[in-house]
Design an enzyme around this catalytic site. Sequence first.
Site, PDB file in Angstrom:
ATOM      1  N   GLN A 245      -6.963   0.006  10.615  1.00 30.26           N
ATOM      2  CA  GLN A 245      -7.943   0.513   9.656  1.00 30.26           C
ATOM      3  C   GLN A 245      -8.959  -0.602   9.383  1.00 30.26           C
ATOM      4  O   GLN A 245      -8.698  -1.776   9.646  1.00 30.26           O
ATOM      5  CB  GLN A 245      -7.166   0.958   8.393  1.00 30.26           C
ATOM      6  CG  GLN A 245      -7.974   1.405   7.220  1.00 30.26           C
ATOM      7  CD  GLN A 245      -8.219   0.260   6.263  1.00 30.26           C
ATOM      8  OE1 GLN A 245      -7.534  -0.742   6.304  1.00 30.26           O
ATOM      9  NE2 GLN A 245      -9.217   0.421   5.417  1.00 30.26           N
TER      10      GLN A 245
ATOM     11  N   PHE B 105       0.848  -1.192   0.000  1.00 28.80           N
ATOM     12  CA  PHE B 105       0.000   0.000   0.000  1.00 28.80           C
ATOM     13  C   PHE B 105       0.888   1.248   0.000  1.00 28.80           C
ATOM     14  O   PHE B 105       2.010   1.231   0.515  1.00 28.80           O
ATOM     15  CB  PHE B 105      -0.927  -0.027   1.217  1.00 28.80           C
ATOM     16  CG  PHE B 105      -1.883   1.131   1.254  1.00 28.80           C
ATOM     17  CD1 PHE B 105      -2.861   1.279   0.285  1.00 28.80           C
ATOM     18  CD2 PHE B 105      -1.785   2.100   2.248  1.00 28.80           C
ATOM     19  CE1 PHE B 105      -3.723   2.360   0.297  1.00 28.80           C
ATOM     20  CE2 PHE B 105      -2.649   3.178   2.272  1.00 28.80           C
ATOM     21  CZ  PHE B 105      -3.617   3.307   1.299  1.00 28.80           C
TER      22      PHE B 105
ATOM     23  N   HIS C 106      -0.311  -5.847   7.897  1.00 29.43           N
ATOM     24  CA  HIS C 106      -1.092  -7.025   7.503  1.00 29.43           C
ATOM     25  C   HIS C 106      -0.894  -8.199   8.467  1.00 29.43           C
ATOM     26  O   HIS C 106      -1.403  -9.283   8.193  1.00 29.43           O
ATOM     27  CB  HIS C 106      -0.634  -7.529   6.121  1.00 29.43           C
ATOM     28  CG  HIS C 106      -0.898  -6.573   5.001  1.00 29.43           C
ATOM     29  ND1 HIS C 106      -0.612  -6.894   3.682  1.00 29.43           N
ATOM     30  CD2 HIS C 106      -1.421  -5.336   4.971  1.00 29.43           C
ATOM     31  CE1 HIS C 106      -0.941  -5.875   2.908  1.00 29.43           C
ATOM     32  NE2 HIS C 106      -1.422  -4.909   3.666  1.00 29.43           N
TER      33      HIS C 106
ATOM     34  N   LYS D  98      -8.364  -4.281   8.284  1.00 30.47           N
ATOM     35  CA  LYS D  98      -7.271  -5.063   8.887  1.00 30.47           C
ATOM     36  C   LYS D  98      -7.767  -6.178   9.812  1.00 30.47           C
ATOM     37  O   LYS D  98      -8.910  -6.174  10.246  1.00 30.47           O
ATOM     38  CB  LYS D  98      -6.326  -4.126   9.646  1.00 30.47           C
ATOM     39  CG  LYS D  98      -5.683  -3.064   8.747  1.00 30.47           C
ATOM     40  CD  LYS D  98      -4.920  -3.663   7.587  1.00 30.47           C
ATOM     41  CE  LYS D  98      -4.132  -2.648   6.786  1.00 30.47           C
ATOM     42  NZ  LYS D  98      -4.952  -1.671   6.059  1.00 30.47           N
TER      43      LYS D  98
ATOM     44  N   ARG E  24      -2.357  11.064  18.772  1.00 29.83           N
ATOM     45  CA  ARG E  24      -2.843  10.106  19.768  1.00 29.83           C
ATOM     46  C   ARG E  24      -4.109   9.404  19.293  1.00 29.83           C
ATOM     47  O   ARG E  24      -4.873   9.926  18.491  1.00 29.83           O
ATOM     48  CB  ARG E  24      -3.122  10.837  21.085  1.00 29.83           C
ATOM     49  CG  ARG E  24      -1.903  11.533  21.680  1.00 29.83           C
ATOM     50  CD  ARG E  24      -2.244  12.199  23.006  1.00 29.83           C
ATOM     51  NE  ARG E  24      -3.321  13.159  22.913  1.00 29.83           N
ATOM     52  CZ  ARG E  24      -3.151  14.489  22.858  1.00 29.83           C
ATOM     53  NH1 ARG E  24      -1.946  15.006  22.908  1.00 29.83           N
ATOM     54  NH2 ARG E  24      -4.190  15.284  22.780  1.00 29.83           N
TER      55      ARG E  24
ATOM     56  N   ARG F 283       6.015  16.379  23.811  1.00 33.45           N
ATOM     57  CA  ARG F 283       6.161  16.391  25.277  1.00 33.45           C
ATOM     58  C   ARG F 283       7.095  15.269  25.698  1.00 33.45           C
ATOM     59  O   ARG F 283       7.251  14.280  24.976  1.00 33.45           O
ATOM     60  CB  ARG F 283       4.794  16.174  25.946  1.00 33.45           C
ATOM     61  CG  ARG F 283       3.825  17.302  25.662  1.00 33.45           C
ATOM     62  CD  ARG F 283       2.562  17.193  26.505  1.00 33.45           C
ATOM     63  NE  ARG F 283       1.753  18.379  26.343  1.00 33.45           N
ATOM     64  CZ  ARG F 283       0.699  18.457  25.513  1.00 33.45           C
ATOM     65  NH1 ARG F 283       0.325  17.417  24.795  1.00 33.45           N
ATOM     66  NH2 ARG F 283       0.034  19.576  25.405  1.00 33.45           N
TER      67      ARG F 283
ATOM     68  N   TYR G  27       3.067  22.469  28.869  1.00 32.66           N
ATOM     69  CA  TYR G  27       3.257  23.305  27.677  1.00 32.66           C
ATOM     70  C   TYR G  27       4.731  23.466  27.342  1.00 32.66           C
ATOM     71  O   TYR G  27       5.207  24.566  27.094  1.00 32.66           O
ATOM     72  CB  TYR G  27       2.561  24.662  27.850  1.00 32.66           C
ATOM     73  CG  TYR G  27       1.053  24.547  27.737  1.00 32.66           C
ATOM     74  CD1 TYR G  27       0.464  24.049  26.578  1.00 32.66           C
ATOM     75  CD2 TYR G  27       0.227  24.911  28.790  1.00 32.66           C
ATOM     76  CE1 TYR G  27      -0.925  23.916  26.474  1.00 32.66           C
ATOM     77  CE2 TYR G  27      -1.153  24.788  28.699  1.00 32.66           C
ATOM     78  CZ  TYR G  27      -1.717  24.280  27.533  1.00 32.66           C
ATOM     79  OH  TYR G  27      -3.072  24.147  27.430  1.00 32.66           O
TER      80      TYR G  27
ATOM     81  N   ASP H 181       6.907  -3.136   8.600  1.00 34.28           N
ATOM     82  CA  ASP H 181       5.546  -2.687   8.323  1.00 34.28           C
ATOM     83  C   ASP H 181       4.655  -3.913   8.470  1.00 34.28           C
ATOM     84  O   ASP H 181       4.556  -4.749   7.559  1.00 34.28           O
ATOM     85  CB  ASP H 181       5.419  -2.075   6.922  1.00 34.28           C
ATOM     86  CG  ASP H 181       4.014  -1.513   6.687  1.00 34.28           C
ATOM     87  OD1 ASP H 181       3.107  -1.873   7.461  1.00 34.28           O
ATOM     88  OD2 ASP H 181       3.828  -0.745   5.722  1.00 34.28           O
TER      89      ASP H 181
HETATM   90  C1  LIG Z   1       1.154  -2.490   4.094  1.00 36.17           C
HETATM   91  C2  LIG Z   1       0.436  -1.306   4.673  1.00 36.17           C
HETATM   92  N1  LIG Z   1       1.135  -0.372   5.333  1.00 36.17           N
HETATM   93  C3  LIG Z   1       0.544   0.706   5.886  1.00 36.17           C
HETATM   94  C4  LIG Z   1      -0.824   0.887   5.791  1.00 36.17           C
HETATM   95  C5  LIG Z   1      -1.407   2.149   6.345  1.00 36.17           C
HETATM   96  O1  LIG Z   1      -2.298   1.967   7.365  1.00 36.17           O
HETATM   97  P1  LIG Z   1      -3.466   3.039   7.625  1.00 36.17           P
HETATM   98  O2  LIG Z   1      -4.502   2.844   6.575  1.00 36.17           O
HETATM   99  O3  LIG Z   1      -3.938   2.686   9.008  1.00 36.17           O
HETATM  100  O4  LIG Z   1      -2.860   4.395   7.584  1.00 36.17           O
HETATM  101  C6  LIG Z   1      -1.591  -0.082   5.128  1.00 36.17           C
HETATM  102  C7  LIG Z   1      -3.042   0.000   5.019  1.00 36.17           C
HETATM  103  O5  LIG Z   1      -3.893   0.517   4.799  1.00 36.17           O
HETATM  104  C8  LIG Z   1      -0.951  -1.191   4.538  1.00 36.17           C
HETATM  105  O6  LIG Z   1      -1.649  -2.105   3.846  1.00 36.17           O
END
Ligand SMILES: Cc1ncc(COP(=O)(O)O)c(C=O)c1O
Length: 406
Positions: free
Chosen positions: A191, A94, A168, A194, A240, A223, A230, A165
């Site tokens: 997301q 992605f 998945h 997932k 967050r 912070r 602050y 990363d």
């Molecule tokens: C391989 C990969 N990395 C990063 C992301 C980014 O995640 P998000 O959509 O939560 O920003 C995704 C998915 O959407 C992804 O498939």
Amino acid sequence: MLALFGGPPVRTRPFPAWPVFGPAEEARVLQALRSGQWGRLDGSQVEEFERRFASMHGCRHGIAVANGTVSLRIALLAAGIAAEDEVIVPPYTFLSTASAVVEANAVPVFADIDLETFNLDPRAVEAAITPRTRAIVPVHFAGLPADMAALQRIADAHHLTLLEDAAHAHAAIYRDRPVGSLGQMASFSFQSSKNLTAGEGGIITTDDDGLAARCRSIHNCGRVEGGVWYEHHVISGNYRLGELQGALLNAQLDRLAGQAATRDANGAYLASRLRGLPGLLPQARPADCTRHAYHLFMLRLDPAGFGASRDAVVPALEAEGIPCSPGYGYSLPAQPLFRNKAFGPYLAGIRDRLDYRSVDCPNSDAICRQSIWLEHHLLLGTRADMDDIAGALEKIHRHRDRLEAR
Ligand SMILES: Cc1ncc(COP(=O)(O)O)c(C=O)c1O
């Protein structure tokens, strides 16, 4: 006759829907709602989730954030990636894996993937290294752990940060170690598509106290622990996660181990059922994969071997009652964003010497033309469901002469 041409479909019942939720999610979200403490700094849901998720993934620290894109960017910044440093990423992933690098003002360098595992090919990574390389970001694509032993050797030899990363790969296991604990840091996404979701969300996992403190600071307006409210120490923002999402994730996390075991068993069974169908190649599963997360069950369809093209098979499979898709249309370097270097304010000083039009990733391009994706929730049912998927592909193969071979 194929359902595409009016015959009876192999399957008319729906597959399990996603997300799965019930009274446990309602109770957790109501608890958070009624507490009136909806922000991460007020309540305890996100903190509890961070602790549980990190520990399940073999780490002492988890920093929950707004999504799995900023998690990558924050991790790169925490690792000290500086302007115009190079970061090696796969072309078959992605957008975020590469765009987060640009948004850290660093240069994504694409190294091709392996034609059988669909993960970064360590030989291509080695070939892509230059004196400016600072990090490698392997994606555990579709939930299959990348070749981390080989990538760690390369990272050690060149003093590079290894950032997983793992968007998945929730609950995936590599050589008996949980994904998320294999590099210096890892990034997950929550997301909606997932394997663990709260609609949106993400987390960084790490076992390194210094990196954890830097990520925590960057995700919270710069912070620092014990600092004045602050007082802001680094350029950052508010990334967050909210308490209602934290509550949902706590309830969803209770389901993850069971769902992961079901996906893994069904995925392995489906791959074994498809062995022997000519020209149909499920994602290879090397022996060092202890548990595949199967965010996707991925196949590569070789048109010469199968006798029909991927683009002809996908609609035929859907007509048989098996939801599926062709996945990414092209490799990331071919996206307009990269072809045109439409990077906004980032990398302005060196844009002239970047050229993504000449990037050559033939394996990634081939998989873009030949892949079929089945989403993870199809694997949450029974073996009989897997038999339906295999049966539909076998039926299409028997009738392949009716489909256009492109
Ligand atoms: C391989 C990969 N990395 C990063 C992301 C980014 O995640 P998000 O959509 O939560 O920003 C995704 C998915 O959407 C992804 O498939």
